[in-house]
Enzyme design. Structure first.
Site, PDB file in Angstrom:
ATOM      1  N   ARG A 171       0.851  -1.187   0.000  1.00 52.81           N
ATOM      2  CA  ARG A 171       0.000   0.000   0.000  1.00 52.81           C
ATOM      3  C   ARG A 171       0.888   1.238   0.000  1.00 52.81           C
ATOM      4  O   ARG A 171       2.099   1.151   0.087  1.00 52.81           O
ATOM      5  CB  ARG A 171      -0.899   0.009   1.242  1.00 52.81           C
ATOM      6  CG  ARG A 171      -0.171  -0.363   2.516  1.00 52.81           C
ATOM      7  CD  ARG A 171      -0.803   0.154   3.763  1.00 52.81           C
ATOM      8  NE  ARG A 171      -0.753   1.600   3.832  1.00 52.81           N
ATOM      9  CZ  ARG A 171       0.329   2.285   4.195  1.00 52.81           C
ATOM     10  NH1 ARG A 171       1.467   1.667   4.502  1.00 52.81           N
ATOM     11  NH2 ARG A 171       0.291   3.602   4.231  1.00 52.81           N
ATOM     12  N   ARG A 193      -6.960  -0.499  -7.182  1.00 50.13           N
ATOM     13  CA  ARG A 193      -7.380   0.529  -6.226  1.00 50.13           C
ATOM     14  C   ARG A 193      -7.557   1.827  -6.986  1.00 50.13           C
ATOM     15  O   ARG A 193      -6.614   2.314  -7.612  1.00 50.13           O
ATOM     16  CB  ARG A 193      -6.358   0.696  -5.086  1.00 50.13           C
ATOM     17  CG  ARG A 193      -6.272  -0.512  -4.164  1.00 50.13           C
ATOM     18  CD  ARG A 193      -5.525  -0.197  -2.882  1.00 50.13           C
ATOM     19  NE  ARG A 193      -6.293   0.672  -2.013  1.00 50.13           N
ATOM     20  CZ  ARG A 193      -5.770   1.294  -0.954  1.00 50.13           C
ATOM     21  NH1 ARG A 193      -4.492   1.149  -0.654  1.00 50.13           N
ATOM     22  NH2 ARG A 193      -6.524   2.059  -0.196  1.00 50.13           N
ATOM     23  N   GLN A 219      -3.415   2.319  10.465  1.00 48.90           N
ATOM     24  CA  GLN A 219      -2.125   2.320   9.782  1.00 48.90           C
ATOM     25  C   GLN A 219      -1.114   3.244  10.456  1.00 48.90           C
ATOM     26  O   GLN A 219       0.087   3.083  10.251  1.00 48.90           O
ATOM     27  CB  GLN A 219      -2.323   2.692   8.308  1.00 48.90           C
ATOM     28  CG  GLN A 219      -3.021   1.564   7.554  1.00 48.90           C
ATOM     29  CD  GLN A 219      -3.398   1.936   6.140  1.00 48.90           C
ATOM     30  OE1 GLN A 219      -3.341   3.098   5.746  1.00 48.90           O
ATOM     31  NE2 GLN A 219      -3.804   0.956   5.370  1.00 48.90           N
ATOM     32  N   ASP A 267      -2.634  10.473  -1.898  1.00 51.36           N
ATOM     33  CA  ASP A 267      -2.854   9.411  -2.875  1.00 51.36           C
ATOM     34  C   ASP A 267      -3.181   9.974  -4.251  1.00 51.36           C
ATOM     35  O   ASP A 267      -2.954   9.306  -5.255  1.00 51.36           O
ATOM     36  CB  ASP A 267      -3.972   8.481  -2.405  1.00 51.36           C
ATOM     37  CG  ASP A 267      -3.497   7.569  -1.289  1.00 51.36           C
ATOM     38  OD1 ASP A 267      -3.151   6.419  -1.584  1.00 51.36           O
ATOM     39  OD2 ASP A 267      -3.453   8.017  -0.132  1.00 51.36           O
ATOM     40  N   LYS A 310      -5.714   9.556   3.180  1.00 54.60           N
ATOM     41  CA  LYS A 310      -6.435   8.683   4.115  1.00 54.60           C
ATOM     42  C   LYS A 310      -7.491   9.471   4.882  1.00 54.60           C
ATOM     43  O   LYS A 310      -7.258  10.586   5.337  1.00 54.60           O
ATOM     44  CB  LYS A 310      -5.448   8.031   5.078  1.00 54.60           C
ATOM     45  CG  LYS A 310      -6.065   7.184   6.172  1.00 54.60           C
ATOM     46  CD  LYS A 310      -6.860   6.010   5.633  1.00 54.60           C
ATOM     47  CE  LYS A 310      -5.985   4.968   4.998  1.00 54.60           C
ATOM     48  NZ  LYS A 310      -6.756   3.757   4.582  1.00 54.60           N
TER      49      LYS A 310
END
Length: 382
Positions: A64, A98, A212, A253, A264
């Site tokens: 990830r 994703r 995370q 991202d 996130k």
């Protein structure tokens, strides 16, 4: 096909496992991943021998983080090519694994384009596979170099905004070497401050729903000897109110053309808090995360995660009596629906600066980001 194997503390491997590496054992090339779903309980490697195994690793978050997903995607195309699978199908499956992280598509397309250029030019499959692998390795090297430059630019910006050192930095999710070919993005800046003796405290959001921050950022901070404290996401407001946060550092991202930042979930509330308390909110990401084809934040597809990640607690490698295999401990009534977006979007007016390997953008505007991307293309083509 993928296999997992754990390594005990008595073997002779280095104490730090890379997040991803290409290996060529006698039985054929493989992509080896550090399974991040098993951290911090144990360091286990996942060995992928084909693209479907890598797609599953990406979807399960075994691998990830935006920059690393790009590298993994490129290697996935090379893996399909070297092993003689359908490369076009592999590229399509990897790119869609994703939707929010733009780096994944960038990496896949880069290796796929290298492969297609050779095939379309009359080259044989072996030459084309070599071209795809070379493209993946080049992207891996570039990301490591970009990480070092982001850390340099980010530390310089911190020192400009917060002269005197003693930085108390709040970070969200995980942005270290687990998401990068180098030492990361936002975490790399905090690590540079630590090494320079200018980091007083790293505040680590646990980062719901997959923890995370708690599982991965705390793991990396502890390994690096940093002074860090873990907090629940909804405790951040009290830290700001107490004057305990000097800057917020996050990764991204996807950054839209107008400067909207997808990261996130939980990043946007931090930006609002930071603006209210006059604290810099800094995004650290490689230029490849800027997506000129996405005009604004409303155009970013936000991935929705399964509801059980919210309605259950699942600790890595902790068996639960009476629970289904792979299930967690229920914390909500049976049948509860959950809203579980993986990301949220922060508008550009709440972002103090975007730090990239090519420099710092502040204020964050469409024009400034376009100029940054143009400079990056000139450097790449020169």
């Amino acid at each position: 096909m993928a296999d997992q194997y754990a390594h005990s503390g008595d073997d002779k491997r280095p104490t730090w496992m890379p997040a991803l590496r290409w290996e060529e054992p006698p039985e054929g090339p493989v992509l080896v991943l550090l399974d991040q779903t098993r951290l911090p309980a144990e360091e286990v490697e996942l060995v992928c021998t084909d693209a479907p195994a890598l797609v599953e690793a990406i979807r399960s978050l075994a691998v990830r983080g935006a920059p690393l997903l790009g590298i993994a995607g490129a290697y996935g195309v090379a893996l399909a090519a070297v092993r003689g699978y359908d490369v076009d199908d592999a590229a399509a499956a990897l790119e869609s694994a994703r939707p929010t992280a733009v780096n994944l598509a960038v990496g896949v397309r880069r290796a796929h384009s290298a492969y297609r250029a050779v095939v379309d030019g009359g080259g044989d499959p072996r030459q084309a596979a070599g071209a795809a692998l070379a493209a993946a390795r080049q992207l891996h090297r570039e990301d490591a170099e970009a990480s070092a430059r982001m850390a340099e630019h980010g530390l310089a910006l911190l020192d400009e905004l917060l002269p005197g050192g003693g930085h108390r930095i709040l970070t969200h999710c995980n942005t270290g070497s687990l998401v990068s070919g180098g030492e990361g993005t936002a975490f790399a800046v905090a690590l540079a401050a630590h090494r320079a003796g200018r980091l007083r405290r790293l505040w680590v959001d646990e980062t719901r729903p997959l923890l995370q921050g708690a599982r991965l950022t705390a793991y990396e901070a502890a390994r690096s000897g940093m002074a860090y404290t873990l907090l629940t996401d909804n405790a951040a407001g009290s830290l700001f109110a107490a004057g305990e946060v000097d800057a917020v550092l996050i990764g991204a991202d996807r950054i839209a053309a107008d400067g909207s930042v997808a990261n996130k979930v939980g990043s946007y509330p931090l930006a609002v808090l930071a603006r209210y308390h006059h604290v810099p909110f800094i995004v650290v990401a490689p230029v490849t995360t800027v997506d000129p084809s996405t005009p604004d934040g409303a155009s970013i597809e936000v991935e929705q995660r399964p509801g059980h990640e919210v309605t259950e607690i699942n600790a890595p490698q902790v068996p639960v009596a009476g629970a289904e295999a792979g299930g967690g401990i229920p914390v909500a009534p049976l049948g509860t629906t959950a809203y579980n977006p993986a990301f949220d979007v922060t508008p550009p007016e709440l972002v103090t600066a975007v730090v990239t390997e090519e420099g710092v953008v502040s204020p964050v505007t469409t024009e400034a980001l376009a100029a940054l991307c143009a400079r990056s293309r000139q450097v790449t083509n020169s």
